[in-house]
Enzyme design. Structure first.
Site, short mmCIF file in Angstrom:
data_model
loop_
_atom_site.label_atom_id
_atom_site.label_comp_id
_atom_site.label_asym_id
_atom_site.label_seq_id
_atom_site.Cartn_x
_atom_site.Cartn_y
_atom_site.Cartn_z
N GLY A 36 52.02 42.74 74.15
CA GLY A 36 52.70 41.59 74.73
C GLY A 36 53.31 40.66 73.70
CG HIS B 99 44.70 44.91 75.27
ND1 HIS B 99 43.81 43.87 75.12
CD2 HIS B 99 45.92 44.42 74.91
CE1 HIS B 99 44.46 42.80 74.68
NE2 HIS B 99 45.73 43.11 74.55
CB THR C 143 57.38 57.71 64.89
OG1 THR C 143 58.26 58.22 63.87
CG2 THR C 143 56.79 58.86 65.68
CB CYS D 205 45.40 34.83 70.40
SG CYS D 205 45.88 36.24 71.40
#
Length: 382
Positions: A71, A202, A238, A331
């Site tokens: 996010g 998640h 990738t 966070c």
């Protein structure tokens, strides 16, 4: 001692089916998706299948789904590229957004790239629609509004449909951090004509390190990471193939069992509220987190009647008892700073008391809640 995990707003336990899907991808589909041989084509086909799956559930087009590392990257890409590529000169948000949004727009403003305005909030943390409209009409600059659908700390749900209509009526762009929303609420991006969204696997029992951005077709948004043509040129590098198939599996299972799991988790939240109010009558619920109609069914944010001195040991005490919860967003949990969300809506008196976020999932039980509340009661009253 029980082990009780009530920090699902920070991250969720990965479903067994998701783990199995990822293991198979790691063992049997290890080709580079950009390679033209069969190993690469197999991986590429699976990635495009995942893109189509997500698009189908959101009623989007596959080309509008761009895989990211989560996010935070999706928010950064959308906000920074809107300024760089779409001539956005004004961003309108609130002071209780996730730091992935707040720190980004503050940096853009500090560099003189945008004018930044904050929408007024009521005592519960809801944006003032009248003030939002005033800011949208303030001048003729190109504007982007960024408001999260479900607040990650207090769980408030905004009326994203009404806000989108208001923004569109004033020729603005609308972005929403939907990290606490995707996987828990159904979405139809043809019905709600939002321009940009961010999601993370998640938060709905998928792996960490993978998410996606919804970018409305023909938006004109450019890339933030250069170096290759992956993700339709939006994001070079990738692709994290095993994570993408894990995201797809978690997404499918979240939406195929959405109604059943929502009912179960909502019942847990209702039970938590009733139990803690009965055992600790002076408890308060921050924002609208105690109102099932105005907040997400996945979390509550409680203000406990404990002195600031005693509160210093509360999280440590809960951890020693095997209970995982949060004093704010994950966070910022390593920071000594208080919650920027609660500081905007609580009184000085309540800010001195401990506030804890408890968040629930399909893996929790009423026994978990009984144990947690009993531990809180013992600590609070003794």
């Amino acid at each position: 001692m029980k082990n009780v995990y009530l920090d699902n707003a920070a991250t969720t336990r990965v479903r067994e089916e998701v783990i199995e899907k990822m293991q198979d991808a790691l063992v049997n589909s290890y080709g580079n998706p950009s390679s033209t041989h069969s190993y690469g084509r197999t991986a590429k086909t699976a990635i495009e299948s995942a893109r189509k799956t997500i698009a189908k559930y959101l009623n989007a087009q596959p080309s509008e789904i761009i895989f990211t590392s989560g996010g935070t990257e999706a928010d950064n890409m959308i906000l920074r590229c809107a300024v760089a590529d779409l001539d956005v000169k004004t961003i309108i948000t609130t002071k209780i957004e996730h730091h992935a949004v707040l720190h980004t727009v503050e940096e853009l403003a500090h560099k003189g790239l945008i004018n930044l305005f904050f929408v007024d909030l009521d005592e519960f943390g809801n944006p003032d629609m009248g003030h939002l409209e005033t800011l949208l009409k303030k001048d003729d600059s190109k504007k982007l509004v960024s408001l999260m659908h479900v607040n990650n700390e207090i769980g408030n749900k905004i009326d994203i449909a009404a806000i989108t209509k208001l923004v569109k009526a004033n020729n603005g762009l609308i972005h929403s951090d939907t990290v606490q929303s995707i996987g828990h609420y159904s979405w139809d991006v043809k019905d709600i004509e939002i321009d940009f969204m961010a999601a993370a696997a998640h938060k709905f029992h998928g792996p960490k390190g993978i998410g996606f951005a919804f970018i409305r077709k023909n938006s004109g948004l450019g890339c933030m990471i250069s170096g290759g043509s992956q993700e339709r040129g939006y994001r070079a590098g990738t692709e994290s193939f095993h994570n993408i198939v894990g995201l797809e599996e978690a997404f499918i299972r979240a939406y195929d069992s959405l109604e059943e799991e929502q009912h179960y988790v909502e019942d847990l939240k209702r039970y938590f509220i009733a139990t803690i109010e009965n055992e600790i009558p002076e408890v308060k619920f921050n924002g609208h987190s105690g109102d099932l109609d105005k907040s997400t069914y996945t979390l509550v944010n409680t203000c406990l009647p404990i002195s600031s001195e005693k509160a210093l040991m509360l999280l440590f005490h809960l951890d020693m008892k095997g209970i995982a919860c949060s004093k704010g967003s994950a966070c910022q949990s390593g920071s000594d700073k208080g919650s920027h969300v609660l500081s905007e809506i609580l009184s000085d008196e309540d800010l001195k008391k401990p506030s804890l976020r408890f968040s629930f999932s399909k893996y929790n039980t009423k026994e978990d809640i009984d144990y947690t509340v009993s531990v809180l009661k013992e600590f609070t009253l003794h």
